[in-house]
Design a protein around this motif. Structure first.
Motif, PDB file in Angstrom:
ATOM      1  N   ALA A  61      33.660  28.822  33.933  1.00 58.10           N
ATOM      2  CA  ALA A  61      32.744  29.176  34.709  1.00 58.10           C
ATOM      3  C   ALA A  61      31.963  27.829  34.827  1.00 58.10           C
ATOM      4  CB  ALA A  61      31.947  30.484  34.245  1.00 58.10           C
ATOM      5  N   VAL A  62      31.830  27.221  34.064  1.00 51.97           N
ATOM      6  CA  VAL A  62      31.000  25.899  34.162  1.00 51.97           C
ATOM      7  C   VAL A  62      31.500  25.201  34.897  1.00 51.97           C
ATOM      8  CG1 VAL A  62      29.563  23.847  32.878  1.00 51.97           C
ATOM      9  CG2 VAL A  62      29.806  26.511  31.793  1.00 51.97           C
ATOM     10  N   PHE A  63      32.861  24.790  34.699  1.00 47.58           N
ATOM     11  CA  PHE A  63      33.588  24.017  35.638  1.00 47.58           C
ATOM     12  C   PHE A  63      33.636  24.226  37.115  1.00 47.58           C
ATOM     13  CE2 PHE A  63      36.118  22.887  31.629  1.00 47.58           C
ATOM     14  CZ  PHE A  63      35.584  21.927  31.228  1.00 47.58           C
ATOM     15  N   SER A  64      33.469  25.644  37.171  1.00 48.07           N
ATOM     16  CA  SER A  64      33.615  26.353  38.649  1.00 48.07           C
ATOM     17  C   SER A  64      32.390  25.850  39.434  1.00 48.07           C
ATOM     18  CB  SER A  64      33.455  27.850  38.714  1.00 48.07           C
ATOM     19  OG  SER A  64      34.666  28.326  38.177  1.00 48.07           O
ATOM     20  N   VAL A  65      31.098  25.670  38.455  1.00 51.47           N
ATOM     21  CA  VAL A  65      29.739  25.520  39.247  1.00 51.47           C
ATOM     22  C   VAL A  65      29.883  24.134  39.602  1.00 51.47           C
ATOM     23  CG1 VAL A  65      27.249  25.327  38.619  1.00 51.47           C
ATOM     24  CG2 VAL A  65      28.558  27.355  37.905  1.00 51.47           C
ATOM     25  N   ILE A  66      30.445  23.214  38.645  1.00 47.47           N
ATOM     26  CA  ILE A  66      30.499  21.967  38.922  1.00 47.47           C
ATOM     27  C   ILE A  66      31.201  21.613  40.379  1.00 47.47           C
ATOM     28  CG2 ILE A  66      30.819  19.515  37.930  1.00 47.47           C
ATOM     29  CD1 ILE A  66      30.427  20.712  35.112  1.00 47.47           C
ATOM     30  N   TYR A  67      32.375  22.369  40.298  1.00 45.40           N
ATOM     31  CA  TYR A  67      33.195  22.047  41.260  1.00 45.40           C
ATOM     32  C   TYR A  67      32.587  22.389  42.740  1.00 45.40           C
ATOM     33  CZ  TYR A  67      36.438  22.685  45.214  1.00 45.40           C
ATOM     34  OH  TYR A  67      37.284  22.224  46.487  1.00 45.40           O
ATOM     35  N   LEU A  68      31.908  23.675  42.737  1.00 45.14           N
ATOM     36  CA  LEU A  68      31.300  23.930  43.947  1.00 45.14           C
ATOM     37  C   LEU A  68      29.999  23.075  44.401  1.00 45.14           C
ATOM     38  CD1 LEU A  68      31.042  27.795  42.988  1.00 45.14           C
ATOM     39  CD2 LEU A  68      32.610  26.940  44.880  1.00 45.14           C
ATOM     40  N   VAL A  69      29.434  22.386  43.254  1.00 46.45           N
ATOM     41  CA  VAL A  69      28.409  21.647  43.665  1.00 46.45           C
ATOM     42  C   VAL A  69      29.075  20.227  44.212  1.00 46.45           C
ATOM     43  CG1 VAL A  69      26.595  20.119  42.864  1.00 46.45           C
ATOM     44  CG2 VAL A  69      26.695  22.552  42.185  1.00 46.45           C
ATOM     45  N   THR A  70      30.091  19.656  43.592  1.00 48.51           N
ATOM     46  CA  THR A  70      30.558  18.456  43.712  1.00 48.51           C
ATOM     47  C   THR A  70      31.785  18.217  44.527  1.00 48.51           C
ATOM     48  OG1 THR A  70      32.337  18.175  41.645  1.00 48.51           O
ATOM     49  CG2 THR A  70      29.906  17.327  41.418  1.00 48.51           C
ATOM     50  N   GLN A  79      39.198  23.632  35.485  1.00 46.48           N
ATOM     51  CA  GLN A  79      38.996  25.075  35.384  1.00 46.48           C
ATOM     52  C   GLN A  79      40.409  25.850  35.006  1.00 46.48           C
ATOM     53  OE1 GLN A  79      38.910  27.722  38.839  1.00 46.48           O
ATOM     54  NE2 GLN A  79      37.155  26.615  39.005  1.00 46.48           N
ATOM     55  N   VAL A  80      41.386  25.333  35.718  1.00 43.02           N
ATOM     56  CA  VAL A  80      42.700  25.859  35.760  1.00 43.02           C
ATOM     57  C   VAL A  80      43.226  25.722  34.284  1.00 43.02           C
ATOM     58  CG1 VAL A  80      45.185  25.967  36.570  1.00 43.02           C
ATOM     59  CG2 VAL A  80      43.295  25.812  38.178  1.00 43.02           C
ATOM     60  N   ALA A  81      43.096  24.547  33.636  1.00 45.77           N
ATOM     61  CA  ALA A  81      43.486  24.421  32.351  1.00 45.77           C
ATOM     62  C   ALA A  81      42.868  25.168  31.183  1.00 45.77           C
ATOM     63  CB  ALA A  81      43.222  22.824  32.222  1.00 45.77           C
ATOM     64  N   ALA A  82      41.581  25.180  31.449  1.00 48.59           N
ATOM     65  CA  ALA A  82      40.636  26.189  30.381  1.00 48.59           C
ATOM     66  C   ALA A  82      41.117  27.422  30.793  1.00 48.59           C
ATOM     67  CB  ALA A  82      39.345  25.934  30.870  1.00 48.59           C
ATOM     68  N   ILE A  83      41.450  28.090  31.891  1.00 48.56           N
ATOM     69  CA  ILE A  83      41.741  29.240  31.967  1.00 48.56           C
ATOM     70  C   ILE A  83      43.308  29.751  31.417  1.00 48.56           C
ATOM     71  CG2 ILE A  83      42.146  31.300  33.806  1.00 48.56           C
ATOM     72  CD1 ILE A  83      39.783  30.343  35.221  1.00 48.56           C
ATOM     73  N   GLU A  84      44.028  28.795  31.733  1.00 52.52           N
ATOM     74  CA  GLU A  84      45.436  29.069  31.321  1.00 52.52           C
ATOM     75  C   GLU A  84      45.571  29.262  29.833  1.00 52.52           C
ATOM     76  OE1 GLU A  84      48.941  27.180  33.496  1.00 52.52           O
ATOM     77  OE2 GLU A  84      49.129  26.706  31.279  1.00 52.52           O
ATOM     78  N   ALA A 142      40.863  26.024  45.617  1.00 53.26           N
ATOM     79  CA  ALA A 142      40.027  25.546  44.670  1.00 53.26           C
ATOM     80  C   ALA A 142      38.539  26.285  44.838  1.00 53.26           C
ATOM     81  CB  ALA A 142      39.617  24.012  44.691  1.00 53.26           C
ATOM     82  N   ARG A 143      38.110  26.325  46.077  1.00 54.86           N
ATOM     83  CA  ARG A 143      36.910  26.975  46.453  1.00 54.86           C
ATOM     84  C   ARG A 143      36.919  28.340  45.739  1.00 54.86           C
ATOM     85  NH1 ARG A 143      36.357  25.599  51.253  1.00 54.86           N
ATOM     86  NH2 ARG A 143      36.871  27.666  52.523  1.00 54.86           N
ATOM     87  N   PHE A 144      37.977  29.218  46.376  1.00 58.31           N
ATOM     88  CA  PHE A 144      38.312  30.503  46.097  1.00 58.31           C
ATOM     89  C   PHE A 144      38.327  31.012  44.635  1.00 58.31           C
ATOM     90  CE2 PHE A 144      39.205  33.286  49.833  1.00 58.31           C
ATOM     91  CZ  PHE A 144      38.597  32.509  50.917  1.00 58.31           C
ATOM     92  N   GLY A 145      39.008  29.956  43.956  1.00 57.63           N
ATOM     93  CA  GLY A 145      39.341  29.851  42.615  1.00 57.63           C
ATOM     94  C   GLY A 145      37.865  29.841  41.657  1.00 57.63           C
ATOM     95  N   ALA A 146      37.198  28.751  42.258  1.00 60.13           N
ATOM     96  CA  ALA A 146      35.704  28.373  41.402  1.00 60.13           C
ATOM     97  C   ALA A 146      34.951  29.610  41.410  1.00 60.13           C
ATOM     98  CB  ALA A 146      35.103  27.417  42.050  1.00 60.13           C
ATOM     99  N   VAL A 147      34.813  30.298  42.697  1.00 58.08           N
ATOM    100  CA  VAL A 147      33.905  31.520  42.932  1.00 58.08           C
ATOM    101  C   VAL A 147      34.575  32.827  42.205  1.00 58.08           C
ATOM    102  CG1 VAL A 147      33.206  33.290  44.397  1.00 58.08           C
ATOM    103  CG2 VAL A 147      33.106  30.990  45.316  1.00 58.08           C
ATOM    104  N   TYR A 148      35.642  32.876  41.973  1.00 61.07           N
ATOM    105  CA  TYR A 148      36.509  33.921  41.061  1.00 61.07           C
ATOM    106  C   TYR A 148      36.267  33.519  39.633  1.00 61.07           C
ATOM    107  CZ  TYR A 148      39.837  37.416  39.760  1.00 61.07           C
ATOM    108  OH  TYR A 148      40.565  38.548  39.308  1.00 61.07           O
ATOM    109  N   ALA A 149      36.553  32.482  39.240  1.00 59.02           N
ATOM    110  CA  ALA A 149      36.317  32.338  37.866  1.00 59.02           C
ATOM    111  C   ALA A 149      34.874  32.405  37.551  1.00 59.02           C
ATOM    112  CB  ALA A 149      36.880  30.831  37.694  1.00 59.02           C
TER     113      ALA A 149
END
Lengths: 232, 86
Positions: A61-70, A79-84, A142-149
């Motif tokens: 979730a933290v990586f998602s926020v960073i992705y959405l910002v950067t 994010q994918v690695a952490a979730i898997e 990546a955007r959809f994944g970030a919001v979902y995560a």
């Protein structure tokens, strides 16, 4: 072809050693619990995997926020690695819990708040990969994944606090008690040693698998780029 | 404690739990290894394809004449009075 960094090779070896020691402490060093018998020993791996899995979901979730910002796809790969890795660990948690529940509660599964929230969390993250599979455009994915995560990340603290907030039969072994709990026990010093070592071992194993999975994601990205170059 | 029955034998469940936990972890490690190996194979194949495509493109392109290339060279210094005198 890039070879594995030395630090990762060392971490791989250390992880295997720690897993071996944690298994020894859980199966041999820790005493047998008098009421439940040997099945209580699954508790050490159950908590170790649960702790790292929930931590991984929150990290994602933290990586998602960073992705959405950067908007940097590197964070999407993290994010994918952490979730898997967390998904696998959480599956182990659920399976071990179910195996423990059979002799302790006389059932493999019950729709208790903790078990229900855990099952929902697992399903949320299985659906996460299904969602990603359905989107071809990398940035959209990546955007959809970030919001979902990010939204899915809420399920981790809910699962953790479920036994502290709701009336449940799931025991609260650490910091708290539950009047309705079935299968509670008090830990002896040896049990505590095995428990904390398992927590430490699974944290290191998580980091190791996470690092390996990140490298895999980077390689996947390189192959995708090369595929695009060749087709163009 | 005085009325408690003997500790039940639940070792079968414990063994099942640990076996399944180790199998799941091993499967995941194997899956990472297999995916990594497949990606490396894809990578080397794509790199070869890329190289052969570049070679084919170079063979297809006509060789540029030195006069034309010097005329088209924008990075060359502009002709000035001093350079003419030289």
């Amino acid at each position: 072809m890039e070879s594995k960094p030395l630090a990762l090779k060392i971490l791989d070896t250390v992880s295997i050693l720690l897993l071996g020691i944690a298994t020894y402490l859980a199966l041999v060093y820790a005493p047998t619990e008098l009421v439940m018998g040997d099945v209580q020993r699954v508790f050490y791996f159950h908590i170790g995997t649960a702790w790292t899995a929930l931590l991984g979901f929150i990290l994602a979730a933290v990586f998602s926020v960073i992705y959405l910002v950067t908007k940097d796809l590197k964070w999407d790969r993290l994010q994918v690695a952490a979730i898997e890795v967390s998904l696998i660990f959480f599956l182990i948690t659920i399976v071990l819990g179910s195996i423990w529940a059979r002799p302790a509660w006389n059932t493999w599964w019950t729709w208790d708040p903790r078990l229900t929230t855990a099952a929902i969390t697992e399903l949320i993250y299985i659906a996460y990969f299904m969602l990603r599979q359905g989107i071809d455009d990398p940035e959209k994915r990546a955007r959809f994944g970030a919001v979902y995560a990010l939204v899915g990340g809420l399920s981790a603290p809910i699962t953790f606090f479920a036994i502290r907030l709701f009336r449940t039969i799931h025991p609260v072994v650490i910091s708290g008690s539950n009047a309705a709990a079935q299968g509670s026990f008090h830990m002896t010093p040896r049990m505590l040693t095995a428990f904390f070592f398992a927590l430490f071992a699974f944290t290191v194993i998580f980091i190791d698998l996470f690092w390996n999975r990140i490298r895999l994601g980077d390689l996947q990205e390189k192959v995708e780029q090369l595929k695009l170059k060749v087709t163009i | 404690m005085f009325f408690q029955e003997a500790t039940p034998d639940t070792s079968g469940y414990m063994i099942a739990g640990y076996v399944i936990a180790f199998i799941l972890m091993a499967l995941y490690v194997v899956s990472i290894y297999v995916r990594n190996r497949n990606l490396h194979q894809d990578m080397s194949m794509l790199e070869e394809m890329d190289k052969s495509a570049q070679l084919a493109e170079e063979a297809r392109m006509p060789k540029k004449s030195p006069v034309k290339s010097s005329n088209n060279n924008r990075s060359a210094k502009p002709v000035t009075k001093r350079s003419r005198q030289k």
